[in-house]
Design a protein around this motif. Structure first.
Motif, PDB file in Angstrom:
ATOM      1  N   ALA A  66       0.833  -1.205   0.000  1.00  0.00           N
ATOM      2  CA  ALA A  66       0.000   0.000   0.000  1.00  0.00           C
ATOM      3  C   ALA A  66       0.866   1.254   0.000  1.00  0.00           C
ATOM      4  N   ALA A  67       1.935   1.249   0.781  1.00  0.00           N
ATOM      5  CA  ALA A  67       2.833   2.410   0.832  1.00  0.00           C
ATOM      6  C   ALA A  67       3.513   2.637  -0.518  1.00  0.00           C
ATOM      7  N   VAL A  68       3.999   1.572  -1.128  1.00  0.00           N
ATOM      8  CA  VAL A  68       4.659   1.697  -2.427  1.00  0.00           C
ATOM      9  C   VAL A  68       3.673   2.172  -3.491  1.00  0.00           C
ATOM     10  N   ALA A  69       2.460   1.645  -3.475  1.00  0.00           N
ATOM     11  CA  ALA A  69       1.443   2.079  -4.442  1.00  0.00           C
ATOM     12  C   ALA A  69       1.131   3.565  -4.246  1.00  0.00           C
ATOM     13  N   GLY A  70       1.016   3.995  -3.013  1.00  0.00           N
ATOM     14  CA  GLY A  70       0.763   5.411  -2.736  1.00  0.00           C
ATOM     15  C   GLY A  70       1.891   6.302  -3.215  1.00  0.00           C
ATOM     16  N   ILE A  71       3.125   5.862  -3.027  1.00  0.00           N
ATOM     17  CA  ILE A  71       4.271   6.631  -3.498  1.00  0.00           C
ATOM     18  C   ILE A  71       4.260   6.733  -5.015  1.00  0.00           C
ATOM     19  N   MET A  72       3.954   5.645  -5.691  1.00  0.00           N
ATOM     20  CA  MET A  72       3.928   5.662  -7.153  1.00  0.00           C
ATOM     21  C   MET A  72       2.809   6.563  -7.683  1.00  0.00           C
ATOM     22  N   VAL A  73       1.659   6.529  -7.066  1.00  0.00           N
ATOM     23  CA  VAL A  73       0.558   7.408  -7.490  1.00  0.00           C
ATOM     24  C   VAL A  73       0.942   8.858  -7.246  1.00  0.00           C
ATOM     25  N   ASP A  78       2.092  14.139  -9.156  1.00  0.00           N
ATOM     26  CA  ASP A  78       2.784  15.363  -8.791  1.00  0.00           C
ATOM     27  C   ASP A  78       3.941  15.708  -9.724  1.00  0.00           C
ATOM     28  N   GLU A  79       4.596  14.717 -10.277  1.00  0.00           N
ATOM     29  CA  GLU A  79       5.788  14.972 -11.092  1.00  0.00           C
ATOM     30  C   GLU A  79       5.573  14.677 -12.574  1.00  0.00           C
ATOM     31  N   LEU A  80       5.122  13.474 -12.886  1.00  0.00           N
ATOM     32  CA  LEU A  80       5.097  13.045 -14.282  1.00  0.00           C
ATOM     33  C   LEU A  80       4.013  13.734 -15.104  1.00  0.00           C
ATOM     34  N   LEU A  81       2.804  13.819 -14.601  1.00  0.00           N
ATOM     35  CA  LEU A  81       1.732  14.455 -15.375  1.00  0.00           C
ATOM     36  C   LEU A  81       1.996  15.937 -15.636  1.00  0.00           C
ATOM     37  N   PRO A  82       2.404  16.726 -14.638  1.00  0.00           N
ATOM     38  CA  PRO A  82       2.725  18.131 -14.949  1.00  0.00           C
ATOM     39  C   PRO A  82       3.886  18.268 -15.936  1.00  0.00           C
ATOM     40  N   SER A  83       4.873  17.399 -15.849  1.00  0.00           N
ATOM     41  CA  SER A  83       5.993  17.457 -16.793  1.00  0.00           C
ATOM     42  C   SER A  83       5.526  17.135 -18.205  1.00  0.00           C
ATOM     43  N   SER A  84       4.636  16.165 -18.342  1.00  0.00           N
ATOM     44  CA  SER A  84       4.158  15.814 -19.678  1.00  0.00           C
ATOM     45  C   SER A  84       3.345  16.954 -20.276  1.00  0.00           C
ATOM     46  N   ARG A  85       2.626  17.672 -19.467  1.00  0.00           N
ATOM     47  CA  ARG A  85       1.869  18.819 -19.974  1.00  0.00           C
ATOM     48  C   ARG A  85       2.812  19.954 -20.368  1.00  0.00           C
ATOM     49  N   ALA A  86       3.889  20.142 -19.625  1.00  0.00           N
ATOM     50  CA  ALA A  86       4.837  21.214 -19.924  1.00  0.00           C
ATOM     51  C   ALA A  86       5.563  20.971 -21.246  1.00  0.00           C
ATOM     52  N   TYR A  87       5.806  19.719 -21.581  1.00  0.00           N
ATOM     53  CA  TYR A  87       6.531  19.388 -22.799  1.00  0.00           C
ATOM     54  C   TYR A  87       5.600  18.964 -23.928  1.00  0.00           C
ATOM     55  N   GLY A  88       4.321  19.239 -23.805  1.00  0.00           N
ATOM     56  CA  GLY A  88       3.353  18.916 -24.852  1.00  0.00           C
ATOM     57  C   GLY A  88       2.735  17.558 -24.650  1.00  0.00           C
ATOM     58  N   ALA A  89       1.715  17.272 -25.419  1.00  0.00           N
ATOM     59  CA  ALA A  89       1.005  15.984 -25.392  1.00  0.00           C
ATOM     60  C   ALA A  89       0.437  15.675 -24.014  1.00  0.00           C
ATOM     61  N   GLY A  90      -0.089  16.683 -23.350  1.00  0.00           N
ATOM     62  CA  GLY A  90      -0.660  16.486 -22.025  1.00  0.00           C
ATOM     63  C   GLY A  90      -1.867  15.575 -22.018  1.00  0.00           C
ATOM     64  N   HIS A  91      -2.677  15.655 -23.074  1.00  0.00           N
ATOM     65  CA  HIS A  91      -3.854  14.791 -23.148  1.00  0.00           C
ATOM     66  C   HIS A  91      -3.462  13.338 -23.344  1.00  0.00           C
ATOM     67  N   ASP A  92      -2.397  13.090 -24.093  1.00  0.00           N
ATOM     68  CA  ASP A  92      -1.951  11.713 -24.300  1.00  0.00           C
ATOM     69  C   ASP A  92      -1.546  11.061 -22.984  1.00  0.00           C
ATOM     70  N   SER A  93      -0.878  11.823 -22.123  1.00  0.00           N
ATOM     71  CA  SER A  93      -0.472  11.252 -20.834  1.00  0.00           C
ATOM     72  C   SER A  93      -1.686  10.954 -19.959  1.00  0.00           C
ATOM     73  N   MET A  94      -2.705  11.786 -20.047  1.00  0.00           N
ATOM     74  CA  MET A  94      -3.920  11.534 -19.270  1.00  0.00           C
ATOM     75  C   MET A  94      -4.640  10.299 -19.792  1.00  0.00           C
TER      76      MET A  94
END
Length: 111
Positions: A66-73, A78-94
């Motif tokens: 549970a702890a590892v799953a929470g860390i990955m989420v 917090d990190e990967l989705l905002p970065s993908s939006r900053a470098y384009g293709a934000g909808h693809d990551s979603m």
């Protein structure tokens, strides 16, 4: 299980090898470092098992998973989705996030 491991480890290895290859220009270094990063996972698992073996229980394993799953989420949101939006293709990551959640839910229901 072997297919699931391969499906996870092949893209992981590629995501490690390609930046190393382009930063160093050496296939040999990229393959060597990729091998070392891949080898670190089972070695770490064996070491953790050796240390935690006396304390392992179903409750402890559930807590750890549970702890590892929470860390990955958290890292994903917090990190990967905002970065993908900053470098384009934000909808693809979603779309990928939703598809991954759906695949996980379906696999949990089937197994």
């Amino acid at each position: 299980i072997a297919i699931a491991i391969a499906l996870h480890n092949i893209p992981e290895g590629i995501s490690v090898a390609i930046p190393l290859y382009y930063s160093s220009g050496s296939r040999r270094k990229a393959v060597a470092y990729t091998f070392l990063t891949g080898f670190a996972e089972p070695l770490g698992a064996l070491l953790a098992y050796a240390v935690l073996r006396p304390f392992l229980s179903d409750a402890l394993l559930g807590f750890i998973f549970a702890a590892v799953a929470g860390i990955m989420v958290y890292i994903s949101m917090d990190e990967l989705l905002p970065s993908s939006r900053a470098y384009g293709a934000g909808h693809d990551s979603m779309y990928g996030l939703v598809a991954g959640m759906l695949a996980t839910a379906v696999s949990l229901m089937l197994l």
